[in-house]
Design a protein around this motif. Structure first.
Motif, PDB file in Angstrom:
ATOM      1  N   ALA A 118     132.148  67.488  56.575  1.00 59.76           N
ATOM      2  CA  ALA A 118     130.776  67.849  56.153  1.00 59.76           C
ATOM      3  C   ALA A 118     130.301  67.612  54.867  1.00 59.76           C
ATOM      4  CB  ALA A 118     130.800  69.405  56.249  1.00 59.76           C
ATOM      5  N   LEU A 119     131.432  67.692  53.806  1.00 57.52           N
ATOM      6  CA  LEU A 119     130.982  67.358  52.301  1.00 57.52           C
ATOM      7  C   LEU A 119     130.527  65.872  52.290  1.00 57.52           C
ATOM      8  CD1 LEU A 119     133.869  69.094  50.679  1.00 57.52           C
ATOM      9  CD2 LEU A 119     131.465  69.634  50.440  1.00 57.52           C
ATOM     10  N   LEU A 120     130.964  64.874  53.165  1.00 57.87           N
ATOM     11  CA  LEU A 120     130.703  63.509  53.146  1.00 57.87           C
ATOM     12  C   LEU A 120     128.939  63.401  53.426  1.00 57.87           C
ATOM     13  CD1 LEU A 120     133.730  61.773  54.642  1.00 57.87           C
ATOM     14  CD2 LEU A 120     132.909  61.809  52.187  1.00 57.87           C
ATOM     15  N   GLY A 122     126.878  65.913  53.228  1.00 54.88           N
ATOM     16  CA  GLY A 122     126.179  66.414  52.192  1.00 54.88           C
ATOM     17  C   GLY A 122     125.841  65.533  50.893  1.00 54.88           C
ATOM     18  N   LEU A 123     127.066  64.721  50.624  1.00 54.04           N
ATOM     19  CA  LEU A 123     127.005  63.663  49.625  1.00 54.04           C
ATOM     20  C   LEU A 123     126.036  62.384  49.846  1.00 54.04           C
ATOM     21  CD1 LEU A 123     130.564  63.587  48.673  1.00 54.04           C
ATOM     22  CD2 LEU A 123     128.830  64.293  46.993  1.00 54.04           C
ATOM     23  N   LEU A 124     126.079  62.193  51.409  1.00 58.10           N
ATOM     24  CA  LEU A 124     125.167  61.123  51.892  1.00 58.10           C
ATOM     25  C   LEU A 124     123.838  61.750  51.846  1.00 58.10           C
ATOM     26  CD1 LEU A 124     124.694  58.424  53.373  1.00 58.10           C
ATOM     27  CD2 LEU A 124     124.864  59.739  55.502  1.00 58.10           C
ATOM     28  N   ASN A 125     123.458  62.846  52.114  1.00 58.49           N
ATOM     29  CA  ASN A 125     122.031  63.142  51.800  1.00 58.49           C
ATOM     30  C   ASN A 125     121.609  63.342  50.484  1.00 58.49           C
ATOM     31  OD1 ASN A 125     121.725  64.053  54.579  1.00 58.49           O
ATOM     32  ND2 ASN A 125     122.335  65.934  54.442  1.00 58.49           N
ATOM     33  N   ALA A 126     122.295  63.718  49.525  1.00 64.43           N
ATOM     34  CA  ALA A 126     122.253  63.867  48.224  1.00 64.43           C
ATOM     35  C   ALA A 126     122.015  62.479  47.739  1.00 64.43           C
ATOM     36  CB  ALA A 126     123.508  64.559  47.468  1.00 64.43           C
ATOM     37  N   PHE A 127     122.724  61.572  47.939  1.00 65.07           N
ATOM     38  CA  PHE A 127     122.666  60.214  47.386  1.00 65.07           C
ATOM     39  C   PHE A 127     121.361  59.486  47.982  1.00 65.07           C
ATOM     40  CE2 PHE A 127     122.929  55.547  48.344  1.00 65.07           C
ATOM     41  CZ  PHE A 127     122.896  55.088  47.013  1.00 65.07           C
ATOM     42  N   LEU A 128     121.023  59.777  49.095  1.00 64.26           N
ATOM     43  CA  LEU A 128     119.927  59.051  49.611  1.00 64.26           C
ATOM     44  C   LEU A 128     118.377  59.780  49.043  1.00 64.26           C
ATOM     45  CD1 LEU A 128     120.694  58.210  53.212  1.00 64.26           C
ATOM     46  CD2 LEU A 128     120.278  56.929  51.408  1.00 64.26           C
ATOM     47  N   ILE A 129     118.670  61.155  49.080  1.00 62.57           N
ATOM     48  CA  ILE A 129     117.487  61.945  48.547  1.00 62.57           C
ATOM     49  C   ILE A 129     117.233  61.734  46.947  1.00 62.57           C
ATOM     50  CG2 ILE A 129     116.645  64.195  47.939  1.00 62.57           C
ATOM     51  CD1 ILE A 129     118.147  65.040  50.653  1.00 62.57           C
ATOM     52  N   VAL A 146     121.659  61.391  63.250  1.00 61.77           N
ATOM     53  CA  VAL A 146     122.738  60.552  63.024  1.00 61.77           C
ATOM     54  C   VAL A 146     124.009  61.475  63.239  1.00 61.77           C
ATOM     55  CG1 VAL A 146     124.052  59.189  61.341  1.00 61.77           C
ATOM     56  CG2 VAL A 146     121.734  59.175  61.653  1.00 61.77           C
ATOM     57  N   VAL A 147     123.991  62.590  62.558  1.00 63.98           N
ATOM     58  CA  VAL A 147     125.288  63.589  62.679  1.00 63.98           C
ATOM     59  C   VAL A 147     125.530  63.892  63.823  1.00 63.98           C
ATOM     60  CG1 VAL A 147     126.535  65.371  61.555  1.00 63.98           C
ATOM     61  CG2 VAL A 147     125.174  64.032  60.271  1.00 63.98           C
ATOM     62  N   GLN A 148     124.334  64.347  64.621  1.00 65.37           N
ATOM     63  CA  GLN A 148     124.565  64.958  65.935  1.00 65.37           C
ATOM     64  C   GLN A 148     125.039  63.802  66.926  1.00 65.37           C
ATOM     65  OE1 GLN A 148     121.235  66.934  67.558  1.00 65.37           O
ATOM     66  NE2 GLN A 148     120.964  65.623  69.093  1.00 65.37           N
ATOM     67  N   GLY A 149     124.591  62.590  66.680  1.00 63.93           N
ATOM     68  CA  GLY A 149     125.160  61.425  67.486  1.00 63.93           C
ATOM     69  C   GLY A 149     126.619  61.126  67.135  1.00 63.93           C
ATOM     70  N   VAL A 150     126.960  61.372  65.924  1.00 64.81           N
ATOM     71  CA  VAL A 150     128.310  60.923  65.599  1.00 64.81           C
ATOM     72  C   VAL A 150     129.387  61.999  66.274  1.00 64.81           C
ATOM     73  CG1 VAL A 150     130.096  61.250  63.614  1.00 64.81           C
ATOM     74  CG2 VAL A 150     127.875  59.871  63.393  1.00 64.81           C
ATOM     75  N   SER A 241     124.854  73.007  50.803  1.00 62.30           N
ATOM     76  CA  SER A 241     124.420  73.208  51.838  1.00 62.30           C
ATOM     77  C   SER A 241     125.263  72.976  53.293  1.00 62.30           C
ATOM     78  CB  SER A 241     122.991  72.602  51.889  1.00 62.30           C
ATOM     79  OG  SER A 241     122.386  72.719  53.103  1.00 62.30           O
ATOM     80  N   ALA A 242     125.780  71.728  52.873  1.00 61.67           N
ATOM     81  CA  ALA A 242     126.614  70.961  54.072  1.00 61.67           C
ATOM     82  C   ALA A 242     127.953  71.818  54.268  1.00 61.67           C
ATOM     83  CB  ALA A 242     126.835  69.705  53.705  1.00 61.67           C
TER      84      ALA A 242
END
Length: 336
Positions: A118-120, A122-129, A146-150, A241-242
Motif C-alpha cells: 500500500a505504501l508503494l 501511496g509513494l507512486l501517487n505522490a510522485f506523479l502528483i 491500475v491497482v484494482q487490476g493488479v 492516505s494509502a
C-alpha cells in the motif's frame, strides 16, 4: 469613490449585526441534528434500534469505512483527493490473506507485506502528483484502475480462502491464525477505529505538521513562501492516505477471514461521503477526523435503520445519495 465608500458604510451595519443565522446554525449542527432525528425515527419504527447490541453493530459496521475515510481526510487537508483508497484496501486485503493461505506466513509478516504494498502505491501517487504534476483526481482515478487490476491479477480474479483449490489442482495448506481473526471482532475493531480517529485528530489539530497541512490546503503558494516544505507534506498526505486504506483492508480481511474480489471498492463512496459530510460538523469548515467519524456515524445509522425498516437494498443508495448531496449543498453554500 464616494459612492463606493457609501456602499461600504451601508453594508457594514448588516455585517456587524448580531442575530440568529439559520444557515450558519444548520452548517454547524445540521449533521448532528440529522443523526438525532434519524435515531428518533428509527427508534419509533423499531424499538430494538436503540438496544446495545444494535449500537455495537453500527459501530462495527462503520469501523472500516471510518478508517479508510480518515486517510482520505488527510489527503483533503492538503487540498488533495485520493480516489485510489478503495483499490488499495482491496490490494491489502488480498495480500494479507494470501500471505497466510498461500505462503503460510506469520501474522506480523503478512501485515507488514500488505502495508508495504500500500505504501508503494501511496509513494507512486505522490510522485506523479507532486513531481509530474498530474491533477490528483485524474491521477488517483487512473491508479484506482491500475491497482484494482493488479489485485485482480494477483488473486487470478478468485476469492482467497483456506483450503482453496490452487492452479495446479492442489489445496492451499496455509491457515489464517486465530490471533489475526481477533482484529476484526468486537471490541478490538471498534477500539482500533477510535484510536485512529483520536490520533489523527490530535495530529491534524494540535501538531505543527497538521497545521502546516491545513495551511497548504488553504493556500499552497502562501505556504511555500512562508517556508513550509509543501512537497514533503503532500507526499506525506498521500502516503498516509494509502496507509489507512491498507489498514482498513486488513481489518476487513480479519473480519471476513477471506479476500473477496475488489472487497475494498465498495467502501470508496461511503468514505468519500463521510469525509465531505465531516467538513461542516460543528462548523469546522475543513477536513477533520472528528467530523469524518460523525459523517460515518450518519451513514451507518442510515444504513442500519433502513435495513431494520426492510427497505430494499437497491433503494438505499438513493437515500444515502440524497443525504450526501444535502450535506454538500449546505457545506459549499457556506463556503462561498
Amino acid at each position: 469613490m464616494s459612492s463606493k465608500s457609501g456602499d461600504a458604510n451601508l453594508s457594514s451595519p448588516k455585517q456587524g449585526k448580531s442575530g440568529f443565522d439559520f444557515f450558519q446554525f444548520l452548517y454547524k449542527y445540521g449533521t448532528i441534528i440529522t443523526i438525532v432525528l434519524l435515531i428518533i425515527i428509527f427508534s419509533i419504527a423499531n424499538p430494538s434500534f436503540l438496544q446495545m447490541n444494535n449500537i455495537i453493530n453500527i459501530l462495527r459496521s462503520i469501523s472500516i469505512v471510518t478508517i479508510i475515510a480518515i486517510g482520505l481526510t488527510i489527503s483533503l487537508s492538503v487540498n488533495g483527493f485520493d480516489l485510489s483508497i478503495g483499490s488499495v484496501a482491496s490490494l491489502a486485503n488480498a495480500v494479507v490473506i494470501s500471505m497466510f493461505v498461500w505462503h503460510s506466513q506469520p501474522t506480523v509478516i503478512a501485515i507488514i507485506v500488505a502495508l508495504v504494498c500500500a505504501l508503494l502505491v501511496g509513494l507512486l501517487n505522490a510522485f506523479l502528483i507532486v513531481k509530474v504534476r498530474i491533477p490528483d483526481m485524474l491521477l488517483t482515478l487512473a491508479t484506482m484502475f491500475v491497482v484494482q487490476g493488479v489485485a485482480l491479477t494477483y488473486t487470478r480474479s478468485a476469492t482467497i480462502s483456506e483450503n482453496m483449490i490452487m492452479p495446479d489442482g492442489s489445496y492451499a495448506e496455509g491457515k489464517i491464525p486465530d490471533t489475526f481473526g481477533m482484529i476484526g471482532k468486537v471490541p478490538l475493531i471498534i477500539i482500533i477505529m477510535f484510536v485512529i480517529v483520536i490520533l489523527v485528530h490530535i495530529f491534524l489539530t494540535y501538531t505543527k505538521h497538521g497545521r502546516y497541512m491545513y495551511v497548504i490546503g488553504g493556500n499552497q503558494e502562501a505556504a511555500r513562501l512562508s517556508g513550509i516544505a509543501v512537497n514533503k507534506y503532500k507526499v506525506l498526505a498521500y502516503v498516509l492516505s494509502a496507509l489507512f486504506a491498507a489498514i482498513g483492508g486488513i481489518v476487513l480481511a480479519s473480519r471476513v477471514m477471506t479476500a473477496e474480489i475488489n472487497a475494498g471498492s465498495s467502501y470508496l463512496m461511503d468514505a468519500v461521503a463521510a469525509a465531505f459530510i465531516g467538513l461542516s460538523v460543528l462548523g469546522a469548515g475543513k477536513p477533520n477526523a472528528f467530523g469524518t467519524f460523525i459523517g460515518a456515524v450518519l451513514i451507518g445509522i442510515l444504513a442500519n435503520g433502513l435495513v431494520m425498516m426492510s427497505v430494499p437494498y437497491y433503494a438505499m443508495d438513493i437515500v444515502k445519495g440524497a443525504v450526501f448531496a444535502s450535506a454538500l449543498a449546505l457545506t459549499y453554500y457556506k463556503m462561498k
